[in-house]
Design an enzyme around this catalytic site. Structure first.
Site, short mmCIF file in Angstrom:
data_model
loop_
_atom_site.label_atom_id
_atom_site.label_comp_id
_atom_site.label_asym_id
_atom_site.label_seq_id
_atom_site.Cartn_x
_atom_site.Cartn_y
_atom_site.Cartn_z
N ARG A 1 0.87 -1.19 0.00
CA ARG A 1 0.00 0.00 0.00
C ARG A 1 0.90 1.23 0.00
O ARG A 1 1.73 1.39 0.90
CB ARG A 1 -0.92 0.00 1.23
CG ARG A 1 -1.67 1.33 1.42
CD ARG A 1 -2.77 1.25 2.46
NE ARG A 1 -3.91 0.49 1.98
CZ ARG A 1 -5.12 0.52 2.53
NH1 ARG A 1 -5.36 1.27 3.59
NH2 ARG A 1 -6.11 -0.20 2.04
N ASP B 1 -17.54 6.89 -0.94
CA ASP B 1 -16.26 6.78 -0.24
C ASP B 1 -15.99 8.16 0.37
O ASP B 1 -16.70 9.13 0.07
CB ASP B 1 -15.16 6.37 -1.24
CG ASP B 1 -13.83 6.04 -0.58
OD1 ASP B 1 -13.78 5.94 0.66
OD2 ASP B 1 -12.83 5.88 -1.31
N GLN C 1 -10.15 -4.06 -3.31
CA GLN C 1 -11.44 -3.66 -2.74
C GLN C 1 -12.60 -4.09 -3.63
O GLN C 1 -13.63 -4.58 -3.15
CB GLN C 1 -11.45 -2.13 -2.56
CG GLN C 1 -12.75 -1.59 -1.99
CD GLN C 1 -12.95 -2.01 -0.55
OE1 GLN C 1 -12.09 -1.79 0.28
NE2 GLN C 1 -14.09 -2.62 -0.25
N1 NVA Z 1 -10.26 6.43 -1.06
C1 NVA Z 1 -9.84 5.98 0.24
C2 NVA Z 1 -10.03 4.52 0.38
C3 NVA Z 1 -9.63 3.96 1.71
C4 NVA Z 1 -9.79 2.48 1.79
C5 NVA Z 1 -8.39 6.37 0.47
O1 NVA Z 1 -7.59 6.24 -0.46
O2 NVA Z 1 -8.06 6.83 1.56
N1 CP Z 2 -11.29 -0.45 2.68
C1 CP Z 2 -10.01 -0.48 3.10
O1 CP Z 2 -9.07 -0.65 2.31
O2 CP Z 2 -9.86 -0.33 4.44
P1 CP Z 2 -8.49 -0.10 5.21
O3 CP Z 2 -7.96 1.24 4.79
O4 CP Z 2 -8.87 -0.14 6.66
O5 CP Z 2 -7.53 -1.19 4.84
#
Ligand code: NVA
Ligand code: CP
Length: 306
Positions: A101, A218, A131
């Site tokens: 990530r 989101d 996701q």
């Molecule tokens: N769009 C959000 C998704 C989190 C799972 C982010 O990138 O923070």
């Molecule tokens: N939806 C999702 O990726 O959640 P986290 O940021 O908690 O991993």
């Protein structure tokens, strides 16, 4: 190397096999062991916060017989500026795969190029492919098919882009309501349309919600956009999934949210904590089951399930 970096260009058959394998892992848990990560170690490298992705991958790796090692920026040399390539080379020599990530997509590409082991995209600023596998599985469980009408309310962000990739692969009907300046990448929209998906981008959430079977949203400000939070709060005012929006949807419509959520901003508490929002908790659980199928695909090039 069969990395899992994007849903862009993924054949429909691969997506379908991921869903079938995920459902099989879910049905089989915990009595259908599939220990094909036995003796393997997978690094889970998180440069942003995570609850679902982190726990989902740790448990999935563990239940597949493997050993996860979670590294964060602050607890590793990444936080002191070690280049991604150097981290990638070292992890690739010690571990059998990497779940990553990060921020810019180019960091993911550099990790994948330099590591020599399979890399899974656990979210970048641009995409969140894992996701959407869980989201699709949830829709299939709740509505019996993924061939339904989808509405996306809010930011044309990483999750929206991965959804558009899935829409392209599967020929979905997908309408996004986004404020000006927060539309998804127009090239991704154009590609989805060219692939046969019925994609529309509108301004009014009601127009997107009309007849929809799945209404998704989101956060207004994603991770890394914290400094834009106030500007975004102004831009996204009114882009809320609330009960009023469901009046325009189909009678069976469900809400989805990848979480974490901000009640009273992008989603009303009455939705996320009410009957329409029940699917959201399946959606979160399904991250675990779908991660197993994704790991199987990344490690072996196919997703069959246990
Ligand atoms: N769009 C959000 C998704 C989190 C799972 C982010 O990138 O923070
Ligand atoms: N939806 C999702 O990726 O959640 P986290 O940021 O908690 O991993």
């Amino acid at each position: 190397m069969p990395h899992f970096l994007t849903l862009g260009g993924l054949p429909a058959a691969t997506l379908t096999s991921l869903l079938d394998a995920s459902a099989a892992y879910k049905r089989g848990r915990p009595h259908a062991p599939a220990p094909w990560l036995q003796g393997k170690t997978v690094a889970v490298v998180l440069e942003k916060a995570s609850t679902r992705t982190r726990v989902g991958f740790e448990v999935a790796i563990n239940e597949l017989g493997g050993h996860p090692i979670v590294l964060s920026t602050s607890g590793s040399q990444l936080g002191r500026g070690e280049p991604v390539e150097d981290t990638a080379r070292v992890l690739g020599r010690m571990c059998h795969g990497i779940v990553y990530r990060t921020f810019g997509d180019e960091r993911l590409q550099r990790m994948a190029s330099a590591s020599g082991v399979p890399v899974v995209n656990a979210l970048t600023d641009r995409e969140h492919p894992c996701q959407i596998i869980a989201d699709l599985l949830t829709v299939r469980e709740r509505l019996g098919t993924i061939d339904v009408r989808y509405a996306w309310i809010g930011d044309g962000n990483n999750v929206a882009v991965s959804w558009l990739h899935a829409a392209a692969a599967l020929g979905l009907t997908f309408t996004l309501a986004c404020p000006e300046g927060y539309h998804p990448d127009p090239d991704v929209v154009a590609d989805a349309r060219a692939a046969g998906a019925a994609v529309n981008v509108v301004a009014d959430p009601v127009d997107a919600a009309k007849g929809a079977d799945v209404i998704m949203t989101d956060v207004w400000a994603s991770m890394g956009q914290e400094e834009e939070a106030r500007t975004r709060a102004d831009a996204f005012a009114g882009y809320i999934v609330d009960d009023g929006l469901f009046v325009h949807a189909s009678g069976r419509a469900i809400a989805l949210h990848c979480l974490p959520a901000h009640r009273g901003e992008e989603i009303a508490a009455t939705v996320i904590d009410g009957p329409r929002g029940l699917a959201i908790w399946d959606q979160a659980e399904n991250r675990l089951h779908t991660h197993k199928a994704i790991l199987e695909l990344a490690f072996t090039g196919r997703a069959h399930g246990p």
